[in-house]
Design an enzyme around this catalytic site. Structure first.
Site, PDB file in Angstrom:
ATOM      1  N   ASN A   1     -23.862  -5.921  -9.545  1.00 58.74           N
ATOM      2  CA  ASN A   1     -24.140  -4.885  -8.543  1.00 58.74           C
ATOM      3  C   ASN A   1     -25.319  -4.007  -8.949  1.00 58.74           C
ATOM      4  OD1 ASN A   1     -22.358  -5.630  -6.605  1.00 58.74           O
ATOM      5  ND2 ASN A   1     -20.904  -3.955  -6.921  1.00 58.74           N
TER       6      ASN A   1
ATOM      7  N   CYS B   1     -19.806   0.518  -2.890  1.00 60.27           N
ATOM      8  CA  CYS B   1     -19.970  -0.089  -4.213  1.00 60.27           C
ATOM      9  C   CYS B   1     -21.259   0.299  -4.948  1.00 60.27           C
ATOM     10  CB  CYS B   1     -19.899  -1.604  -4.102  1.00 60.27           C
ATOM     11  SG  CYS B   1     -18.239  -2.157  -3.672  1.00 60.27           S
TER      12      CYS B   1
ATOM     13  N   ARG C   1     -19.093  -8.848   0.307  1.00 59.39           N
ATOM     14  CA  ARG C   1     -19.930  -7.893   1.031  1.00 59.39           C
ATOM     15  C   ARG C   1     -19.192  -7.493   2.296  1.00 59.39           C
ATOM     16  NH1 ARG C   1     -24.638 -11.833   2.046  1.00 59.39           N
ATOM     17  NH2 ARG C   1     -22.739 -13.071   2.136  1.00 59.39           N
TER      18      ARG C   1
ATOM     19  N   PHE D   1     -31.955  -9.496  -0.837  1.00 53.51           N
ATOM     20  CA  PHE D   1     -31.948  -8.087  -1.274  1.00 53.51           C
ATOM     21  C   PHE D   1     -33.351  -7.552  -1.555  1.00 53.51           C
ATOM     22  CE2 PHE D   1     -27.570  -6.517  -1.547  1.00 53.51           C
ATOM     23  CZ  PHE D   1     -26.981  -7.628  -0.979  1.00 53.51           C
TER      24      PHE D   1
ATOM     25  N   LYS E   1     -21.532   4.018  -6.267  1.00 49.19           N
ATOM     26  CA  LYS E   1     -20.529   4.358  -7.287  1.00 49.19           C
ATOM     27  C   LYS E   1     -20.654   3.452  -8.510  1.00 49.19           C
ATOM     28  CE  LYS E   1     -16.228   2.143  -6.067  1.00 49.19           C
ATOM     29  NZ  LYS E   1     -16.201   1.098  -7.081  1.00 49.19           N
TER      30      LYS E   1
ATOM     31  N   GLY F   1     -26.491   2.308   0.361  1.00 44.59           N
ATOM     32  CA  GLY F   1     -25.270   3.116   0.442  1.00 44.59           C
ATOM     33  C   GLY F   1     -24.080   2.203   0.277  1.00 44.59           C
TER      34      GLY F   1
ATOM     35  N   ASP G   1       0.869  -1.181   0.000  1.00 53.35           N
ATOM     36  CA  ASP G   1       0.000   0.000   0.000  1.00 53.35           C
ATOM     37  C   ASP G   1       0.897   1.219   0.000  1.00 53.35           C
ATOM     38  OD1 ASP G   1      -3.271   0.271   0.901  1.00 53.35           O
ATOM     39  OD2 ASP G   1      -2.045   2.086   0.831  1.00 53.35           O
TER      40      ASP G   1
ATOM     41  N   LYS H   1     -24.283  -0.211   6.654  1.00 53.41           N
ATOM     42  CA  LYS H   1     -24.915  -1.471   6.998  1.00 53.41           C
ATOM     43  C   LYS H   1     -24.234  -1.998   8.250  1.00 53.41           C
ATOM     44  CE  LYS H   1     -22.777  -5.053   4.599  1.00 53.41           C
ATOM     45  NZ  LYS H   1     -22.719  -5.929   3.440  1.00 53.41           N
TER      46      LYS H   1
ATOM     47  N   THR I   1     -11.394   2.633  -7.073  1.00 49.87           N
ATOM     48  CA  THR I   1     -11.841   3.226  -8.340  1.00 49.87           C
ATOM     49  C   THR I   1     -13.034   4.136  -8.040  1.00 49.87           C
ATOM     50  OG1 THR I   1     -13.143   1.217  -8.709  1.00 49.87           O
ATOM     51  CG2 THR I   1     -11.082   1.396  -9.908  1.00 49.87           C
TER      52      THR I   1
HETATM   53  C1  UDX Z   1     -12.191  -1.874  -3.712  1.00 44.95           C
HETATM   54  C2  UDX Z   1     -11.957  -1.879  -5.215  1.00 44.95           C
HETATM   55  O1  UDX Z   1     -10.698  -1.503  -5.506  1.00 44.95           O
HETATM   56  C3  UDX Z   1     -12.999  -1.081  -5.888  1.00 44.95           C
HETATM   57  O2  UDX Z   1     -12.794  -1.027  -7.267  1.00 44.95           O
HETATM   58  C4  UDX Z   1     -14.270  -1.798  -5.636  1.00 44.95           C
HETATM   59  O3  UDX Z   1     -15.323  -1.256  -6.368  1.00 44.95           O
HETATM   60  C5  UDX Z   1     -14.549  -1.718  -4.163  1.00 44.95           C
HETATM   61  O4  UDX Z   1     -13.522  -2.268  -3.449  1.00 44.95           O
HETATM   62  P1  UDX Z   1     -11.636  -0.666  -1.564  1.00 44.95           P
HETATM   63  O5  UDX Z   1     -10.808  -1.840  -1.191  1.00 44.95           O
HETATM   64  O6  UDX Z   1     -12.907  -0.443  -0.845  1.00 44.95           O
HETATM   65  O7  UDX Z   1     -11.930  -0.710  -3.119  1.00 44.95           O
HETATM   66  O8  UDX Z   1     -10.779   0.649  -1.615  1.00 44.95           O
HETATM   67  P2  UDX Z   1     -10.073   1.455  -0.498  1.00 44.95           P
HETATM   68  O9  UDX Z   1     -10.554   1.018   0.836  1.00 44.95           O
HETATM   69  O10 UDX Z   1     -10.141   2.870  -0.929  1.00 44.95           O
HETATM   70  O11 UDX Z   1      -8.564   0.944  -0.589  1.00 44.95           O
HETATM   71  C6  UDX Z   1      -7.677   1.154  -1.584  1.00 44.95           C
HETATM   72  C7  UDX Z   1      -6.269   1.045  -0.978  1.00 44.95           C
HETATM   73  O12 UDX Z   1      -5.329   1.077  -2.017  1.00 44.95           O
HETATM   74  C8  UDX Z   1      -5.922   2.167  -0.007  1.00 44.95           C
HETATM   75  O13 UDX Z   1      -5.408   1.643   1.185  1.00 44.95           O
HETATM   76  C9  UDX Z   1      -4.879   2.985  -0.763  1.00 44.95           C
HETATM   77  O14 UDX Z   1      -3.920   3.579   0.084  1.00 44.95           O
HETATM   78  C10 UDX Z   1      -4.274   1.933  -1.661  1.00 44.95           C
HETATM   79  N1  UDX Z   1      -3.701   2.459  -2.901  1.00 44.95           N
HETATM   80  C11 UDX Z   1      -4.427   3.275  -3.671  1.00 44.95           C
HETATM   81  C12 UDX Z   1      -2.405   2.099  -3.273  1.00 44.95           C
HETATM   82  O15 UDX Z   1      -1.723   1.367  -2.571  1.00 44.95           O
HETATM   83  N2  UDX Z   1      -1.907   2.590  -4.445  1.00 44.95           N
HETATM   84  C13 UDX Z   1      -2.610   3.429  -5.236  1.00 44.95           C
HETATM   85  O16 UDX Z   1      -2.096   3.852  -6.273  1.00 44.95           O
HETATM   86  C14 UDX Z   1      -3.913   3.785  -4.847  1.00 44.95           C
HETATM   87  C1  UDX Z   2     -21.983  -5.015  -2.339  1.00 50.96           C
HETATM   88  C2  UDX Z   2     -22.236  -6.349  -3.069  1.00 50.96           C
HETATM   89  O1  UDX Z   2     -23.217  -7.103  -2.352  1.00 50.96           O
HETATM   90  C3  UDX Z   2     -20.957  -7.127  -3.206  1.00 50.96           C
HETATM   91  O2  UDX Z   2     -21.181  -8.326  -3.927  1.00 50.96           O
HETATM   92  C4  UDX Z   2     -19.985  -6.223  -3.960  1.00 50.96           C
HETATM   93  O3  UDX Z   2     -18.801  -6.853  -4.231  1.00 50.96           O
HETATM   94  C5  UDX Z   2     -19.746  -4.951  -3.181  1.00 50.96           C
HETATM   95  O4  UDX Z   2     -20.993  -4.292  -3.024  1.00 50.96           O
HETATM   96  P1  UDX Z   2     -21.673  -4.185   0.166  1.00 50.96           P
HETATM   97  O5  UDX Z   2     -21.609  -2.801  -0.403  1.00 50.96           O
HETATM   98  O6  UDX Z   2     -20.653  -4.588   1.169  1.00 50.96           O
HETATM   99  O7  UDX Z   2     -21.601  -5.289  -0.995  1.00 50.96           O
HETATM  100  O8  UDX Z   2     -23.088  -4.338   0.885  1.00 50.96           O
HETATM  101  P2  UDX Z   2     -24.508  -4.967   0.561  1.00 50.96           P
HETATM  102  O9  UDX Z   2     -24.797  -5.975   1.602  1.00 50.96           O
HETATM  103  O10 UDX Z   2     -24.630  -5.395  -0.835  1.00 50.96           O
HETATM  104  O11 UDX Z   2     -25.467  -3.708   0.837  1.00 50.96           O
HETATM  105  C6  UDX Z   2     -25.421  -2.527   0.044  1.00 50.96           C
HETATM  106  C7  UDX Z   2     -26.460  -1.534   0.510  1.00 50.96           C
HETATM  107  O12 UDX Z   2     -27.768  -1.988   0.190  1.00 50.96           O
HETATM  108  C8  UDX Z   2     -26.462  -1.266   2.011  1.00 50.96           C
HETATM  109  O13 UDX Z   2     -26.650   0.107   2.246  1.00 50.96           O
HETATM  110  C9  UDX Z   2     -27.634  -2.062   2.507  1.00 50.96           C
HETATM  111  O14 UDX Z   2     -28.199  -1.544   3.684  1.00 50.96           O
HETATM  112  C10 UDX Z   2     -28.581  -1.955   1.336  1.00 50.96           C
HETATM  113  N1  UDX Z   2     -29.542  -3.062   1.273  1.00 50.96           N
HETATM  114  C11 UDX Z   2     -29.112  -4.312   0.964  1.00 50.96           C
HETATM  115  C12 UDX Z   2     -30.878  -2.819   1.521  1.00 50.96           C
HETATM  116  O15 UDX Z   2     -31.289  -1.683   1.809  1.00 50.96           O
HETATM  117  N2  UDX Z   2     -31.750  -3.872   1.429  1.00 50.96           N
HETATM  118  C13 UDX Z   2     -31.353  -5.144   1.110  1.00 50.96           C
HETATM  119  O16 UDX Z   2     -32.212  -6.032   1.039  1.00 50.96           O
HETATM  120  C14 UDX Z   2     -29.990  -5.365   0.889  1.00 50.96           C
END
Ligand code: UDX
Ligand code: UDX
Length: 445
Positions: A211, A263, A154, A252, A266, A260, A30, A323, A86
């Site tokens: 998603n 994922c 998740r 779901f 966005k 929210g 990282d 969540k 991303t």
């Molecule tokens: C991930 C996936 O990358 C994203 O595309 C997907 O949709 C959701 O999950 P996430 O793991 O949640 O993202 O991202 P984040 O918690 O922002 O972590 C990214 C990490 O990469 C950070 O710790 C950051 O410091 C690191 N990073 C970022 C690097 O080491 N190099 C870089 O150039 C950019």
């Molecule tokens: C999601 C996808 O499930 C996972 O496969 C992907 O890789 C990353 O994005 P996550 O964002 O961790 O995972 O949470 P998820 O459990 O999917 O919930 C997303 C949002 O939807 C939360 O805000 C949750 O409260 C809401 N939700 C989900 C509802 O309001 N109702 C439901 O029945 C399910």
């Protein structure tokens, strides 16, 4: 086999730790030295159930290390996973690929011949092919494989999702890439987890379409909830019955304050933006984005109206994380709802079991409380925003006694009639009508 994991956010850290658990040697990289320092000291930087134990064990056994040194780690790796963020670009909602491109350039400069470069981050269709060309241009004549391996983790159950997925999706452009993925996922393969080996483009679309579909399902049931409220229906009964149809499925379909997280918001924006750009409009998903934004505003409006009606001056908010079982607040409905309450002149007292420190950095003017009961004390209105287990066991008579008012908004439909019986609370949930006992139970204020 040596694995490098670039990015130790939610996805990278869980994946890196789990690959070490599979028995591979994993170096997690990282660019943020503070994160790496904490991980090296054995501290888990995110709240994710089960992760601490796996991290400690694999680090102790020498299979898992953490570093800021990308080049030297990549130079030794057979398989290099990219899990950098991303985020949405401001304005157009398109996925910002700058971190992916930066990582690709650094990998290209350092990788050994026949390395396998795997993008785990969610990237729009075409990105893997672009990155492959970018690396090939930087290192002409050096053989390597490009793989797209989207994640479906998740938050809150990410370790379990990694170790027991419904399926693994890998997009490849050559046999070497497919063979490498079969090796890294062999422990799952032995458990008969289906592995979809497909093209780079298909893998990219599969991730977004999955998603987007799930976000659409949540948005659909939220609108059914609105109809139930107006017509006297009960969204939980409706969801249960439609979910029994295997073609629909029961997951779901929980109505709530809007989705929210890091994922769904966005990814739906990016998917819609890709559709516009490629002249293949994804109109359903465009609507999902709009309806979900509007839903968060309308939830706040319900509470504000109830405050005006009852003269309440303060609101206790239970749950800030998007969540339960996560400390992640990215695009949580709370981040829209709390400021909306404050701009209507309401004082906000809040509690969250894990997300407080993250929330303190973005929400101002909130009184942070040590427990749910502490937050509720003296509040005119209580709002349950995140369905943490700790809130399910609240004694509603005590809640009512502690409050100065008596209005409870349960935006996750956690409580039932028996629990409300005799509490004296004026209760509003989502998509459920009816009154019960001496409590007034309604859905539409
Ligand atoms: C991930 C996936 O990358 C994203 O595309 C997907 O949709 C959701 O999950 P996430 O793991 O949640 O993202 O991202 P984040 O918690 O922002 O972590 C990214 C990490 O990469 C950070 O710790 C950051 O410091 C690191 N990073 C970022 C690097 O080491 N190099 C870089 O150039 C950019
Ligand atoms: C999601 C996808 O499930 C996972 O496969 C992907 O890789 C990353 O994005 P996550 O964002 O961790 O995972 O949470 P998820 O459990 O999917 O919930 C997303 C949002 O939807 C939360 O805000 C949750 O409260 C809401 N939700 C989900 C509802 O309001 N109702 C439901 O029945 C399910």
């Amino acid at each position: 086999m040596k694995i490098a994991m670039i990015g130790t956010g939610y996805v990278g850290l869980v994946s890196g730790v789990c690959f070490a658990e599979f028995g591979f040697t994993v170096a997690c990289v990282d660019k943020n030295p503070a994160i790496v320092k904490r991980l090296q000291a054995g501290e888990v930087t995110i709240f994710e159930p089960g992760l601490d134990e796996l991290l400690a064990r694999n680090a102790r056994d020498g299979r898992l290390t953490f570093t800021t040194e990308l080049a030297e780690t990549v130079a030794e790796a057979d398989v290099i996973f990219v899990a950098v963020g991303t985020p949405s670009r401001r304005g157009d909602g398109e996925a910002d690929l700058q971190y992916i491109h930066a990582a690709a350039d650094e990998i290209a400069a350092a990788m050994k011949p026949n390395a396998v470069v795997v993008i785990k981050s969610t990237v729009v269709v075409g990105t893997n092919a672009d990155v492959r060309d970018r690396i090939a241009k930087a290192r002409p004549g050096v053989p390597f494989s490009m793989v797209s391996n989207p994640e479906f983790l998740r938050e809150g159950s990410a370790v379990e999702d990694f170790l027991r997925p419904d399926r693994v999706v890998v997009g490849v452009h050559d046999d070497a890439g497919a063979a490498a993925m079969k090796r890294v996922y062999r422990p799952l393969y032995l458990r008969e987890t289906p592995m979809i080996v497909t093209t780079l483009e298909n893998a990219e679309i599969i991730k977004y379409a999955a998603n987007a579909f799930l976000a659409m399902k949540v948005t659909f049931i939220n609108e059914v909830a609105d109809l139930c409220e107006k017509s006297g229906g009960n969204v939980q009964d409706v969801a249960r019955a439609i979910g029994m149809d295997n073609r629909i499925g029961s997951k779901f379909l929980h109505a709530g304050p809007g989705f929210g997280g890091s994922c769904f918001p966005k990814d739906t924006r990016a998917y819609a933006a890709t559709g516009r750009k490629m002249n293949a409009p994804q109109t359903l998903i465009e609507q999902v984005v709009t309806v979900n934004e509007q839903r968060k505003r309308s939830m706040a409006e319900r509470i504000v109206q109830a405050a005006k009606r009852s003269g309440a001056k303060s609101v206790a908010v239970l749950g800030i994380a998007f969540k339960p079982n996560t400390d992640d607040i990215r695009e949580s409905p709370a981040l829209d709802i709390v400021p909306a309450l404050q701009s209507a002149g309401l004082a906000v007292r809040a509690h969250d079991p894990e997300a407080r420190s993250a929330a303190e950095q973005v929400l101002t003017g909130v009184t942070w409380c040590k427990s749910a009961y502490d937050a509720i004390e003296g509040a005119g209105i209580t709002v349950l925003l995140t369905e943490w287990n700790a809130y399910r066991s609240l004694n509603l008579k005590t809640v009512s006694q502690l409050m100065s008012g008596n209005i409870l908004f349960d935006l996750r439909n956690v409580f039932n009639e028996q629990e409300l019986e005799g509490s004296g609370l004026e209760y509003y949930s989502v998509g459920r009508p009816l009154s019960c006992g001496r409590s007034r139970v309604k859905s539409d204020p």
